[in-house]
Design a protein around this motif. Structure first.
Motif, PDB file in Angstrom:
ATOM      1  N   ILE A 210       0.812  -1.216   0.000  1.00  0.00           N
ATOM      2  CA  ILE A 210       0.000   0.000   0.000  1.00  0.00           C
ATOM      3  C   ILE A 210       0.848   1.269   0.000  1.00  0.00           C
ATOM      4  N   THR A 211       2.170   1.105  -0.048  1.00  0.00           N
ATOM      5  CA  THR A 211       3.058   2.285  -0.111  1.00  0.00           C
ATOM      6  C   THR A 211       4.016   2.147  -1.279  1.00  0.00           C
ATOM      7  N   PRO A 212       3.511   2.026  -2.498  1.00  0.00           N
ATOM      8  CA  PRO A 212       4.411   1.899  -3.650  1.00  0.00           C
ATOM      9  C   PRO A 212       5.144   3.206  -3.918  1.00  0.00           C
ATOM     10  N   ALA A 213       6.236   3.103  -4.639  1.00  0.00           N
ATOM     11  CA  ALA A 213       6.953   4.309  -5.030  1.00  0.00           C
ATOM     12  C   ALA A 213       6.077   5.103  -5.998  1.00  0.00           C
ATOM     13  N   LEU A 214       5.953   6.386  -5.760  1.00  0.00           N
ATOM     14  CA  LEU A 214       5.121   7.244  -6.595  1.00  0.00           C
ATOM     15  C   LEU A 214       5.978   7.942  -7.635  1.00  0.00           C
ATOM     16  N   SER A 215       5.445   8.049  -8.831  1.00  0.00           N
ATOM     17  CA  SER A 215       6.195   8.705  -9.913  1.00  0.00           C
ATOM     18  C   SER A 215       6.235  10.213  -9.722  1.00  0.00           C
ATOM     19  N   ARG A 216       5.248  10.740  -9.004  1.00  0.00           N
ATOM     20  CA  ARG A 216       5.214  12.188  -8.776  1.00  0.00           C
ATOM     21  C   ARG A 216       6.006  12.559  -7.536  1.00  0.00           C
ATOM     22  N   GLN A 217       6.636  13.704  -7.602  1.00  0.00           N
ATOM     23  CA  GLN A 217       7.370  14.232  -6.461  1.00  0.00           C
ATOM     24  C   GLN A 217       6.482  15.217  -5.703  1.00  0.00           C
ATOM     25  N   ALA A 218       6.825  15.452  -4.453  1.00  0.00           N
ATOM     26  CA  ALA A 218       6.065  16.416  -3.646  1.00  0.00           C
ATOM     27  C   ALA A 218       6.175  17.793  -4.283  1.00  0.00           C
ATOM     28  N   PRO A 219       5.044  18.433  -4.601  1.00  0.00           N
ATOM     29  CA  PRO A 219       5.092  19.754  -5.229  1.00  0.00           C
ATOM     30  C   PRO A 219       5.411  20.833  -4.211  1.00  0.00           C
ATOM     31  N   PRO A 220       5.839  21.998  -4.669  1.00  0.00           N
ATOM     32  CA  PRO A 220       6.033  23.120  -3.732  1.00  0.00           C
ATOM     33  C   PRO A 220       4.722  23.451  -3.034  1.00  0.00           C
ATOM     34  N   ALA A 221       4.824  23.813  -1.763  1.00  0.00           N
ATOM     35  CA  ALA A 221       3.623  24.145  -1.000  1.00  0.00           C
ATOM     36  C   ALA A 221       2.959  25.390  -1.569  1.00  0.00           C
ATOM     37  N   ILE A 222       1.638  25.362  -1.625  1.00  0.00           N
ATOM     38  CA  ILE A 222       0.875  26.513  -2.085  1.00  0.00           C
ATOM     39  C   ILE A 222       0.500  27.343  -0.865  1.00  0.00           C
ATOM     40  N   GLU A 223       0.947  28.564  -0.840  1.00  0.00           N
ATOM     41  CA  GLU A 223       0.730  29.415   0.326  1.00  0.00           C
ATOM     42  C   GLU A 223      -0.759  29.588   0.597  1.00  0.00           C
ATOM     43  N   GLY A 224      -1.140  29.439   1.845  1.00  0.00           N
ATOM     44  CA  GLY A 224      -2.522  29.660   2.231  1.00  0.00           C
ATOM     45  C   GLY A 224      -3.408  28.439   2.138  1.00  0.00           C
ATOM     46  N   ARG A 225      -2.852  27.274   1.704  1.00  0.00           N
ATOM     47  CA  ARG A 225      -3.672  26.070   1.605  1.00  0.00           C
ATOM     48  C   ARG A 225      -3.395  25.167   2.799  1.00  0.00           C
ATOM     49  N   SER A 226      -4.436  24.596   3.330  1.00  0.00           N
ATOM     50  CA  SER A 226      -4.308  23.680   4.449  1.00  0.00           C
ATOM     51  C   SER A 226      -5.442  22.664   4.360  1.00  0.00           C
ATOM     52  N   PHE A 227      -5.471  21.722   5.285  1.00  0.00           N
ATOM     53  CA  PHE A 227      -6.508  20.706   5.271  1.00  0.00           C
ATOM     54  C   PHE A 227      -7.770  21.233   5.961  1.00  0.00           C
ATOM     55  N   ASP A 228      -8.873  20.558   5.655  1.00  0.00           N
ATOM     56  CA  ASP A 228     -10.156  20.930   6.232  1.00  0.00           C
ATOM     57  C   ASP A 228     -10.107  20.852   7.753  1.00  0.00           C
ATOM     58  N   ALA A 272     -11.981  10.862   7.146  1.00  0.00           N
ATOM     59  CA  ALA A 272     -12.107  12.318   7.135  1.00  0.00           C
ATOM     60  C   ALA A 272     -12.143  12.838   5.699  1.00  0.00           C
ATOM     61  N   PRO A 273     -12.579  14.079   5.486  1.00  0.00           N
ATOM     62  CA  PRO A 273     -12.636  14.628   4.121  1.00  0.00           C
ATOM     63  C   PRO A 273     -11.280  14.671   3.419  1.00  0.00           C
ATOM     64  N   LEU A 274     -10.203  14.975   4.168  1.00  0.00           N
ATOM     65  CA  LEU A 274      -8.852  15.057   3.593  1.00  0.00           C
ATOM     66  C   LEU A 274      -8.834  15.994   2.394  1.00  0.00           C
ATOM     67  N   LYS A 275      -9.474  17.134   2.546  1.00  0.00           N
ATOM     68  CA  LYS A 275      -9.564  18.084   1.445  1.00  0.00           C
ATOM     69  C   LYS A 275      -8.733  19.324   1.734  1.00  0.00           C
ATOM     70  N   ALA A 276      -8.137  19.875   0.673  1.00  0.00           N
ATOM     71  CA  ALA A 276      -7.368  21.110   0.791  1.00  0.00           C
ATOM     72  C   ALA A 276      -8.332  22.288   0.741  1.00  0.00           C
ATOM     73  N   VAL A 277      -8.135  23.229   1.632  1.00  0.00           N
ATOM     74  CA  VAL A 277      -8.969  24.429   1.654  1.00  0.00           C
ATOM     75  C   VAL A 277      -8.065  25.639   1.681  1.00  0.00           C
ATOM     76  N   ALA A 278      -8.552  26.737   1.137  1.00  0.00           N
ATOM     77  CA  ALA A 278      -7.788  27.986   1.135  1.00  0.00           C
ATOM     78  C   ALA A 278      -8.046  28.717   2.435  1.00  0.00           C
ATOM     79  N   ALA A 279      -6.969  29.105   3.097  1.00  0.00           N
ATOM     80  CA  ALA A 279      -7.123  29.847   4.348  1.00  0.00           C
ATOM     81  C   ALA A 279      -7.717  31.217   4.056  1.00  0.00           C
TER      82      ALA A 279
END
Length: 612
Positions: A210-228, A272-279
């Motif tokens: 359930i933890t395979p290697a992902l082809s995508r890398q962690a993107p730069p953080a988007i300022e003002g975004r956080s979890f619900d 949980a929703p696990l959704k990104a929200v804009a602060a």
């Protein structure tokens, strides 16, 4: 038929927009004109069930948060004595093939969370994260059930494990499912589960699946975004529970309860929703958008004070920050950071190089230097260590001096900055090796306030900062805009008086305290003028006087400072690293094994040369 009460009810319950596509409206009209209200009832029922499921999940999470808050605020927990100020590296559970499986799951969760907060999250990211959180919950329940199988909490944990096992998980093998559900064979006399038994039943294979290697890398953080809000509250609850069993000497029953609740929190996160929200934009931010930035303080440019540029600070200081690995008998170890302060010596914390159990230096201390080019792989980046001896230390001030066998000639010492010139609200940077972060990580923040006597130790002045500091940063530098040391990172507050989690409250011993202590040990190091180039390495004395360690242990970090002034508005914190998250236990095992292999090779070579 759009005026039908069924139509309005469906819109309200399903949250469908009023300007729905015409095709849907046509189908609705046709359906109602055919008196096919049965299908409308089905649609309404499905929408109602979905909404009810969401409300149930939110209600369960709220109830769980109340239970966790009651636990953290309980009299038993509050009266439990504190552990060491900064926890040493501990072994994780469960472990398979030398790999900490919990850490593997946490690393994958961190990457998936960054993808969800990134510019292009997918439903697959959330599904994968839910699966990882579900597995982390099982791990916590197993630890609770093993520790006290006959207790009420242990029985509750076992029930949750069995329910989870029979719920159906595609990557779970029959052997693992049978073991967790109770259908598998167990040693005579044991009805519960154990971490060792779980691993033997194939838990490692499931975690890797359930933890395979992902082809995508962690993107730069988007300022003002956080979890619900629900996800964020569960995150805080987990940090509070982890702080409880890490920083408190809990009675066995309370420790079991903490792991049970942590398992429940991970299970709740999996729903949980696990959704990104804009602060929401603050009034101050809106005001700053309308008002032009003020010019720099008069005389700042004339004095040559550079602007705060995180990248420049990192390029200047990172090569002079070291990774410290201390090891003893039985596989115990400690990691930390340090700063090169002259051609022969490294400055760090006493608690990094002194064993809390013996009050003496660790038997083996190794210093690793940052490679010119980081690969992100700790096995390749931590090469060619230099064995060091502990020259002097003071456990009350939490300071120590190391003398490595060699320091590369191209490493310039870090200068000391004058702390009297540092203002509250001034931006600062920290470089170190934070646990679950990358090697030689740079984090930034501000000076939040000044502490006169950190931990109740008279004369132990410190800066409080919101720059991110975690285990592994201990002993590393807190730097000003000129990349000069204004503090030595020493402690972090993670739990308040009410048992609630504390974030962004970290402490660094001020450079004036460091300067006076170094002078007592025979090292005279003057402050570096911010406008001047880094000075040449000061001449080191031939012999340093070894300071005797005071009898008491390092004080616990202060949770708050009485009468502290109002904090300045925090600047955005940054985290810059050239490494992927590393597992401290894996690094320790790898480096100790490398040293043992080197020793074996040397013995064989000696035997060959002398014919033994």
């Amino acid at each position: 038929m759009r005026n039908s009460p069924f139509f309005g009810l469906i819109l309200r319950e399903t949250r469908l927009p009023l300007d729905m596509p015409g095709a849907f409206m046509f189908e609705w009209d046709a359906m109602m004109n055919r008196n096919s209200r049965f299908f409308a009832v089905l649609l309404l029922a499905a929408a109602s069930l979905a909404q009810a499921a969401k409300q149930q999940s939110a209600g369960e999470a709220a109830s769980l948060l109340d239970r966790i808050a009651a636990y953290l605020n309980s009299a038993t927990l509050q009266s439990s004595p504190s552990a060491a100020a900064v926890a040493a590296v501990r072994a994780g559970n469960p472990t398979s093939k030398g790999e900490n499986l919990d850490q593997r799951l946490l690393n994958q969760a961190a990457l998936l969370r960054s993808l969800i907060l990134g510019p292009a999250p997918t439903k697959a990211d959330r599904r994968a994260l839910r699966t990882v959180y579900s597995a982390l919950g099982v791990s916590q329940w197993v630890q609770a059930a093993e520790a006290a199988p006959a207790s009420e909490a242990g029985k509750e944990a076992l029930t949750r494990i069995q329910q989870w096992a029979v719920a159906g998980h595609p990557s779970l093998t029959k052997q693992t499912r049978d073991y967790l559900s109770g259908a598998g064979r167990r040693p005579a006399g044991r009805q519960g589960v154990t971490v060792k038994g779980l691993v033997a039943a194939g838990w490692g294979s499931y975690c890797r699946a359930i933890t395979p290697a992902l082809s995508r890398q962690a993107p730069p953080a988007i300022e003002g975004r956080s979890f619900d809000a629900q996800t964020a509250k569960l995150d805080e609850a987990l940090r509070g529970l982890e702080s409880a069993w890490t920083n408190k000497k809990l009675p066995p029953a309370e420790s079991v309860r903490a792991h049970l609740l942590a398992g429940d929190a991970y299970a709740s996160l999996s729903k949980a929703p696990l959704k990104a929200v804009a602060a929401a934009q603050s009034r101050l931010a809106k005001f700053n958008e309308r008002v032009p930035a003020r010019a720099a303080a008069p005389g700042a440019q004339a004095q040559g004070i550079p602007p705060f540029v995180a990248r420049n600070i990192y390029m200047e200081a990172a090569p002079s920050v070291v990774f410290i690995l201390c090891s003893g008998n039985g596989g115990s170890a400690e990691i930390g950071s340090g700063s090169i302060i002259d051609s022969r010596h490294v400055l760090t914390n006493a608690h990094v190089v002194i064993q809390s159990s013996t009050g003496e230096p660790w038997p083996t201390v190794r210093v690793y230097y940052k490679p010119a080019r980081m690969t992100g792989d700790p096995g390749r980046d931590l090469r060619d260590p230099s064995v060091a001896r502990v020259v002097s230390y003071d456990r009350t001030l939490d300071l120590a001096i190391l003398e490595p066998q060699s320091i590369p000639a191209d490493r310039q010492p870090l200068g000391l900055g004058d702390p009297s010139q540092v203002q509250i609200g001034e931006r600062v940077a920290a470089i170190g090796q934070p646990e679950q972060g990358g090697l030689w990580t740079l984090t930034t923040g501000i000076v939040s306030t000044v502490i006169a006597d950190l931990g109740g130790v008279r004369g132990k002045a410190a800066f409080q900062t919101d720059a991110s500091i975690n285990r592994g940063n201990s002993g590393g530098p807190l730097l000003d805009a000129s990349a000069h040391i204004i503090g030595v990172n020493t402690a972090m507050a993670r739990e308040g008086a009410g048992g609630l989690a504390i974030t962004a409250v970290n402490f660094a011993i001020r450079s004036d305290v460091v300067q006076r202590w170094l002078a007592d040990q025979g090292l005279q190091i003057a402050y570096t003028n911010p406008s001047a180039a880094p000075p040449a390495s000061p001449a080191a004395p031939e012999n340093l006087v070894v300071a005797k360690a005071p009898p008491q242990a390092s004080p616990a970090p202060a949770a708050s400072a009485p009468g502290a002034p109002l904090h300045a508005v925090s600047a955005p914190r940054e985290m810059v690293t050239q490494s992927r998250p590393y597992d401290p236990q894996a690094v320790i095992r790898q480096q100790i094994a490398a040293m043992e292999q080197m020793g074996d090779e040397m013995r064989r070579e000696i035997q060959q040369r002398f014919g033994q």
